[in-house]
Motif scaffolding. Structure first.
Motif, PDB file in Angstrom:
ATOM      1  N   GLN A   1      -0.966   0.518 -24.084  1.00 22.80           N
ATOM      2  CA  GLN A   1       0.416   0.115 -23.806  1.00 22.80           C
ATOM      3  C   GLN A   1       0.561  -0.488 -22.411  1.00 22.80           C
ATOM      4  O   GLN A   1       1.357  -1.407 -22.208  1.00 22.80           O
ATOM      5  CB  GLN A   1       1.361   1.304 -23.985  1.00 22.80           C
ATOM      6  N   THR A   2      -0.206   0.014 -21.453  1.00 21.54           N
ATOM      7  CA  THR A   2      -0.163  -0.547 -20.102  1.00 21.54           C
ATOM      8  C   THR A   2      -0.659  -1.982 -20.114  1.00 21.54           C
ATOM      9  O   THR A   2      -0.052  -2.868 -19.493  1.00 21.54           O
ATOM     10  CB  THR A   2      -1.010   0.305 -19.138  1.00 21.54           C
ATOM     11  N   ILE A   3      -1.733  -2.233 -20.834  1.00 16.96           N
ATOM     12  CA  ILE A   3      -2.261  -3.595 -20.932  1.00 16.96           C
ATOM     13  C   ILE A   3      -1.240  -4.514 -21.598  1.00 16.96           C
ATOM     14  O   ILE A   3      -1.036  -5.647 -21.157  1.00 16.96           O
ATOM     15  CB  ILE A   3      -3.614  -3.593 -21.693  1.00 16.96           C
ATOM     16  N   LYS A   4      -0.559  -4.030 -22.640  1.00 19.85           N
ATOM     17  CA  LYS A   4       0.479  -4.832 -23.286  1.00 19.85           C
ATOM     18  C   LYS A   4       1.604  -5.169 -22.314  1.00 19.85           C
ATOM     19  O   LYS A   4       2.118  -6.271 -22.301  1.00 19.85           O
ATOM     20  CB  LYS A   4       1.045  -4.106 -24.508  1.00 19.85           C
ATOM     21  N   MET A   5       2.019  -4.165 -21.495  1.00 19.84           N
ATOM     22  CA  MET A   5       3.092  -4.393 -20.524  1.00 19.84           C
ATOM     23  C   MET A   5       2.685  -5.426 -19.490  1.00 19.84           C
ATOM     24  O   MET A   5       3.480  -6.279 -19.102  1.00 19.84           O
ATOM     25  CB  MET A   5       3.474  -3.083 -19.814  1.00 19.84           C
TER      26      MET A   5
ATOM     27  N   ASP B   1      -7.823  -8.844 -20.094  1.00 16.87           N
ATOM     28  CA  ASP B   1      -9.222  -9.050 -19.718  1.00 16.87           C
ATOM     29  C   ASP B   1      -9.937  -7.719 -19.507  1.00 16.87           C
ATOM     30  O   ASP B   1      -9.328  -6.674 -19.298  1.00 16.87           O
ATOM     31  CB  ASP B   1      -9.361 -10.010 -18.531  1.00 16.87           C
ATOM     32  N   LEU B   2     -11.232  -7.760 -19.599  1.00 17.86           N
ATOM     33  CA  LEU B   2     -12.081  -6.569 -19.563  1.00 17.86           C
ATOM     34  C   LEU B   2     -11.953  -5.806 -18.240  1.00 17.86           C
ATOM     35  O   LEU B   2     -11.950  -4.583 -18.225  1.00 17.86           O
ATOM     36  CB  LEU B   2     -13.536  -6.989 -19.796  1.00 17.86           C
ATOM     37  N   PHE B   3     -11.802  -6.518 -17.133  1.00 16.09           N
ATOM     38  CA  PHE B   3     -11.723  -5.874 -15.824  1.00 16.09           C
ATOM     39  C   PHE B   3     -10.420  -5.087 -15.670  1.00 16.09           C
ATOM     40  O   PHE B   3     -10.421  -3.979 -15.135  1.00 16.09           O
ATOM     41  CB  PHE B   3     -11.877  -6.896 -14.701  1.00 16.09           C
ATOM     42  N   THR B   4      -9.326  -5.654 -16.138  1.00 17.32           N
ATOM     43  CA  THR B   4      -8.044  -4.944 -16.077  1.00 17.32           C
ATOM     44  C   THR B   4      -8.119  -3.653 -16.887  1.00 17.32           C
ATOM     45  O   THR B   4      -7.685  -2.600 -16.433  1.00 17.32           O
ATOM     46  CB  THR B   4      -6.913  -5.835 -16.611  1.00 17.32           C
ATOM     47  N   HIS B   5      -8.690  -3.756 -18.064  1.00 17.44           N
ATOM     48  CA  HIS B   5      -8.841  -2.575 -18.914  1.00 17.44           C
ATOM     49  C   HIS B   5      -9.697  -1.512 -18.214  1.00 17.44           C
ATOM     50  O   HIS B   5      -9.354  -0.324 -18.230  1.00 17.44           O
ATOM     51  CB  HIS B   5      -9.462  -2.969 -20.254  1.00 17.44           C
ATOM     52  N   ALA B   6     -10.783  -1.927 -17.569  1.00 10.38           N
ATOM     53  CA  ALA B   6     -11.668  -0.982 -16.871  1.00 10.38           C
ATOM     54  C   ALA B   6     -10.941  -0.306 -15.706  1.00 10.38           C
ATOM     55  O   ALA B   6     -11.113   0.896 -15.476  1.00 10.38           O
ATOM     56  CB  ALA B   6     -12.915  -1.705 -16.366  1.00 10.38           C
TER      57      ALA B   6
END
Length: 140
Positions: free
Chosen positions: A68-72, A77-82
């Motif tokens: 949900q944070t990534i959606k917001m 991208d992979l780095f943001t998720h990490a």
């Protein structure tokens, strides 16, 4: 020892009355009016219970929170998720920072406007933590 009441303005008694804050020496306390007797409960006791409740919720929902944070953010991208995953894995650091620095007044006001509320009894035991919830798909 806590030097401030982290959730000041968000803690209420079981009669829905907001708790004041005060200091006993250098210890921050929430003040509960118990029929005219002002009970001073260590902020560390109440804040610790709230942090533990939030910690359990975050630990039980790490994947959903990351998603949900990534959606917001709108960035997948992979780095943001990490980075997000790393922050969720280091909860102790996050909560220690919160306890040390507190929540800025604007943040506490915003949380209160959203419906975040901590209800305690006159012993300082947290009865419940009310939190805003996202609507279920299809609801307003």
């Amino acid at each position: 020892m806590t030097t401030k009441a982290v959730f000041e303005g968000l803690v209420f008694d079981d009669n829905d009355q907001p708790l004041g804050t005060s200091f006993v020496g250098d210890e921050a306390c929430y003040v509960i009016n118990d029929d005219g007797f002002m009970r001073h409960i260590s902020a560390e006791k109440i804040d610790g219970q709230v942090i533990d409740a939030i910690r359990h919720q975050v630990e039980d929902n790490k994947d959903l929170i990351a998603e949900q944070t990534i959606k917001m953010i709108g960035d997948v991208d992979l780095f943001t998720h990490a980075i997000i995953q790393n922050q969720l894995e280091n909860l102790d650091d996050q909560f220690n920072h919160l306890l040390s620095n507190g929540i800025p007044e604007d943040g506490r006001v915003y949380l209160g406007m959203l419906g975040f509320k901590i209800i305690v009894n006159y012993h300082g035991d947290v009865i419940r933590v009310e939190q805003p919830a996202a609507p279920i798909d299809g609801e307003d």
